[in-house]
Structure formats: C-alpha cells, structure tokens
Design an enzyme around this catalytic site. Sequence first.
Site, PDB file in Angstrom:
ATOM      1  N   TYR A 115      -0.002  53.771  78.590  1.00 33.16           N
ATOM      2  CA  TYR A 115      -1.346  54.293  78.813  1.00 33.16           C
ATOM      3  C   TYR A 115      -2.300  53.141  79.096  1.00 33.16           C
ATOM      4  O   TYR A 115      -2.036  51.981  78.748  1.00 33.16           O
ATOM      5  CB  TYR A 115      -1.846  55.105  77.608  1.00 33.16           C
ATOM      6  N   CYS A 116      -3.418  53.461  79.755  1.00 34.93           N
ATOM      7  CA  CYS A 116      -4.500  52.499  79.952  1.00 34.93           C
ATOM      8  C   CYS A 116      -5.786  53.161  79.471  1.00 34.93           C
ATOM      9  O   CYS A 116      -5.746  53.906  78.490  1.00 34.93           O
ATOM     10  CB  CYS A 116      -4.584  52.018  81.401  1.00 34.93           C
ATOM     11  N   TRP A 117      -6.917  52.928  80.104  1.00 35.77           N
ATOM     12  CA  TRP A 117      -8.168  53.488  79.606  1.00 35.77           C
ATOM     13  C   TRP A 117      -8.277  54.976  79.899  1.00 35.77           C
ATOM     14  O   TRP A 117      -8.410  55.794  79.002  1.00 35.77           O
ATOM     15  CB  TRP A 117      -9.353  52.730  80.200  1.00 35.77           C
TER      16      TRP A 117
END
Length: 344
Positions: free
Chosen positions: A93-95
Amino acid sequence: MVRELTLIDALELQKTKSHTLVDVRSPKEFEEATIPGSLNIPVFSNEERAEIGTLYKQVGKQEAMDRGLEIFSAKLPAFIAEFRKIDTPITVYCWRGGMRSKTAVTVLELMGIRTNRISGGIHTYRKWVIQRLEEPFKPELIVLNGYTGSGKTKILHKLMEDGYPVIDLEGMAGHRGSIFGQIGVKPNNQKKFEILLAEKLDRYADEPYVFIEGESKRIGQVHMPPLLFEQKEKSPQWIIQLPTKVRVDEIMSEYEPTERPEQFLEAFKLIKKRVHQPIAAEIESDLENGRFAEAVEQLLTNYYDPQYEYSVARFAVTGEHVIQVETVQEAYEECLRRYKELKK
C-alpha cells in the site's frame, strides 16, 4: 490485473501472522505513521520523493513521472530482492493506493512475486482509526494509579510480557508523562499515537478487563481521545503505594540521570519556579553536582507528591483501592491476583 483488497480484509489477513503488509512510501512517511506490523520497502527515498514532488509542482506531471521511472528503474534489483526475502503472501500500500503501490505490484508480478494492493491505501486506514477512536470501548478499564515512581509502567510491561491485555499509553506516546518524560525516549506525533492506540482498542475489544495507567489527558506531545479519557476517569483506580526510597530507586533505574545530567538540569529549570525556595536551589545544586538520588527524593516530596494528592482527590478512593506493598514485584503480584478475582 492488480488484485485489490479492502483495508478490513488486509487487516484480517495480517492477524493470521501468515500475511505481510508492506508500506512502499518513503521512510519519512513510514516513520510518521503506518499500519502497525508493516514492513517498509520504499519505492523512493525521502530525497527522491522530495525531488519528484518539486518537479511535479514546478515543471509538470509528465516530467515528474519520467524522473520517477528513471529513479525507480535504477533500484529495481534491490527493490525486488527485498520482497524475495518475504516468505508469506504480500499486500502493499501507499498513501491513496496510487502510482507507487500500483507500480510496485506491476513490477513484482512481472518478476513472479504475487502481490495484492490495499484499495485506497493508508488513507483508508486513517479513516478507520478515527472511527475506532470515536466508538465506545466495551471492556472495563483497570486503572493503575499512584505516586510518581511507583513502578506502574514496569507493572504494565510485565503484564504485557505475560500475555495480559494492557494499553500502554506512555509507550504509544513515546513519553513518560512527567517533565522529564521525554529524556531517553523518542516521542511520537498525534497521528502515530492514535494509530497505535486504535490497533490496541481493536485487539482488546472482546476482553472483559483491560489494564491502563492513570495518565492525564495530555501525554508529552499527544492527547488521549475524549471518549477513552472519560472512561478512564470513571473507572476503578488501583492506587499503588511504595516506600519513598523504593520509588527513588525505581526512578533512578528507569531514567538513568547519570547518563544525561545536562538534560535533567534543563528539564528541572522548566518547573523550578513551581518549587518553593530554598528547596528549588537545593535540587538544582544536587543536579549540578551529581547527587541525583537526593534531587529525586526532594522532587518527589516537594513537587510530584503534592500534585498527585491534588489530582487523585477527584476519585472516590477507599482502602480497597489501595495496594500498599514494599516492592514493585509485590505490587505486580497483587494486581494479578485482583485481576484473576475479577475474572472469576
């Protein structure tokens, strides 16, 4: 095709301990706040992310994407190698579930590493945290209270080690709660504190009783959520009472003032005006000359103990709430005995 998981599905998989969450944001973002238990394998370093962000703002999106591709391409072998070390299924995941996580999953798939992605990224986790903190906490709280140096934190840590449900507010805040509380520890920001707290509230949601320390609403740089603070204030207080000498020894052991004498002197100067003269001058002299045990005893007697007496007056404390013992170990054993009695 990228396989997307909802945040809840990803968290459930993580609980099985046979699934790994990987945060591909920069180390700085990861340090500020992440899903507890995640690994950090960043697509970009802090400096690289700053460079790309500047390009995006000053030149344009396409130029920023081209530079990002150039940077990421050069580090692909090392990036892939880090993922190959993981021997469980993986979700990244990222932001907001955007370019970084999508790029990571695409590259990993090409290299034969099957990977999922959290839909919406950690942004959805932040929403989950806020929601969790605004919900009532069903278990009853057992609040450990007592004079400064009564070993409350040590007791909580021992309870945690032995597998009992504990919410360690000071540990989550990265602060011990006193004017000297930041010395020798790394403080957390509000966002990280809330993430760590929400994870504990979720983990212990089905417990009948949970231990917590009698902290004030503010702990260093962070604040307790109103609902939990109100519940703590209304919960039974177990008042630990130890001899003053034992409390001095506990503080000396935990804070190690001989290792950071200058920091203790500077911290004392922040409260010097609140201590009556000439006692304040004596404490300052003791700190300057390395007589730390003497300084600690004076601080307990003339500053912290009167504060505690004032703060505890708001609780309806009776003899049954008091745990009067000679050592921290005895206090731990009595807390454990009472806890087991409650669960019968």
